[in-house]
Design an enzyme around this catalytic site. Structure first.
Site, PDB file in Angstrom:
ATOM      1  N   HIS A   1      -8.649   4.469  -1.151  1.00 15.02           N
ATOM      2  CA  HIS A   1      -9.411   5.669  -1.501  1.00 15.02           C
ATOM      3  C   HIS A   1      -9.412   5.931  -3.008  1.00 15.02           C
ATOM      4  O   HIS A   1     -10.226   6.720  -3.495  1.00 15.02           O
ATOM      5  CB  HIS A   1      -8.921   6.888  -0.709  1.00 15.02           C
TER       6      HIS A   1
ATOM      7  N   ASP B   1      -5.780   1.728   4.043  1.00 15.63           N
ATOM      8  CA  ASP B   1      -5.892   2.454   2.773  1.00 15.63           C
ATOM      9  C   ASP B   1      -5.149   1.743   1.641  1.00 15.63           C
ATOM     10  O   ASP B   1      -4.405   2.361   0.881  1.00 15.63           O
ATOM     11  CB  ASP B   1      -5.411   3.900   2.900  1.00 15.63           C
TER      12      ASP B   1
ATOM     13  N   SER C   1      -1.681   9.220  -5.709  1.00 20.74           N
ATOM     14  CA  SER C   1      -2.100   8.196  -4.747  1.00 20.74           C
ATOM     15  C   SER C   1      -2.090   6.814  -5.377  1.00 20.74           C
ATOM     16  O   SER C   1      -2.640   6.611  -6.464  1.00 20.74           O
ATOM     17  CB  SER C   1      -3.500   8.500  -4.220  1.00 20.74           C
TER      18      SER C   1
END
Length: 353
Positions: A91, A122, A205
């Site tokens: 992402h 992911d 992230s």
């Protein structure tokens, strides 16, 4: 549990706070004066030792962490090898193919290109066009050795603050979490995640969750969302993809340019959530079940409604994905389903996604 990338900055936890707690926790009187002085002296020493450990880990690991700037997002990454491969979240890279990457320790940004993205877990790998001096490959730890209560540090670029570090513990292991598709998420259902109390904010992230042995034990990916807070992040509840899965995916991408063996179990169906008479989710209707797939071989047909997998109730596509995430290809599970008005069971040997 609903999860997404966190939206609010959380107050940092410091080693100093730990020291105050240790000192204030000591009390004695009268003849116990000597032991009191000994205890009071030991507490600051212990706190200083822990602080030294933190600083040593940060010095060791930070040269393995980078900030990744894409056209529509900003995140972090971990240097995977000496050839310039960097692992991050799918992402973070989104649909982009090229990026600007800056070392967490500073310096000029360099360009990088996408090698491959694997949204189902992911994860993604990019490669630097040139490897800046001082950047080094991270050391990845043993996921099986990760346990509740371990002290961990999260390193990355929360809210664009490159080279930031937050501290917490491993709150739990083996969590299965479904990522939302809003806010840039991939919608992946990810098993065996590490839950941590270390603050995970936008920009964290793809960064590094490390132990006090300077080993990366996970890639911070998600923060819990509390519906009672209007969809805001739930402080102290974050999730990281375990190092074992990171290595499995990254090794294949680096070697083959794609994931050739997902290691993820699948029923081999196309399905949709169905509702009962009260308009509540009540199962997963089989839309397609190819004869050569796991479900098809076990006798499931289009129109069947799956309601249980082993002892787990199945009400939605998401709950089915979460139940499958805890299994491996080749596992045998019991599927309970409804065909017409009759409830049936069948044994299914799971295939691979």
């Amino acid at each position: 549990m609903d999860v997404s990338r966190a939206r609010h900055l959380l107050p940092p936890l410091t080693a100093g706070a730990c020291a105050v707690a240790l000192v204030c926790g000591c009390s004695a009187a009268g003849d116990a004066a000597a032991p009191e002085r000994s205890t009071q002296a030991a507490a600051p020493r212990a706190a200083n030792d822990l602080q030294d450990d933190y600083q040593a880990v940060i010095k060791d690991v930070l040269p393995s962490v980078v900030q990744i700037d894409a056209a529509r997002s900003l995140g972090s990454g971990v240097v995977y090898d000496g050839k310039g491969h960097v692992v991050t979240n799918a992402h973070v890279v989104g649909e982009e193919k090229t990026f600007r990457v800056t070392a967490a320790t500073g310096g000029q940004p360099v360009t990088a290109r996408l090698v491959a993205s694997y949204p189902e877990q992911d994860l993604a790998v990019i490669k630097l066009d040139t490897v800046p001096q001082g950047l080094k490959a991270a050391k990845f730890g043993d996921s099986a050795a990760v346990g509740m209560g371990q002290i961990v540090l999260a390193m990355g670029s929360p809210l664009g603050l490159s080279g930031s570090v937050t501290q917490g513990i491993v709150s739990a292991t083996g969590r299965t979490v479904s990522e939302g598709q809003t806010g840039g998420g991939t919608g992946a259902t990810i098993g065996n995640m590490v839950q941590t109390s270390a603050a995970i904010n936008p920009g964290n992230s793809g960064g590094a969750l490390v132990n006090l042995d300077s080993e990366v034990i996970g890639i911070p990916t998600l923060a819990a969302v509390d519906p009672e807070m209007g969809g805001g992040s739930a402080p102290g509840i974050g999730f990281a993809i375990p190092a074992s899965m990171v290595r499995t995916v990254a090794d294949q991408i680096v070697k083959d340019g794609k994931v050739t063996d997902s290691g993820r179990a699948a029923l081999g169906i196309t399905g949709r959530t169905v509702l009962n008479d009260d308009s509540e989710p009540a199962g997963v209707a089989v839309v397609e079940a190819p004869a050569d797939g796991a479900a098809g071989k076990a006798g499931l047909k289009p129109g069947d409604v799956i309601t249980r997998l082993d002892d787990t109730d199945i009400t939605t596509i998401t709950s089915l994905s979460e139940a499958l995430a805890s299994h491996q290809p080749g596992d045998t599970v019991t599927i309970t389903y409804v065909r017409g008005t009759e409830t049936r069971k069948t044994e299914v040997t799971l295939g691979e996604m």
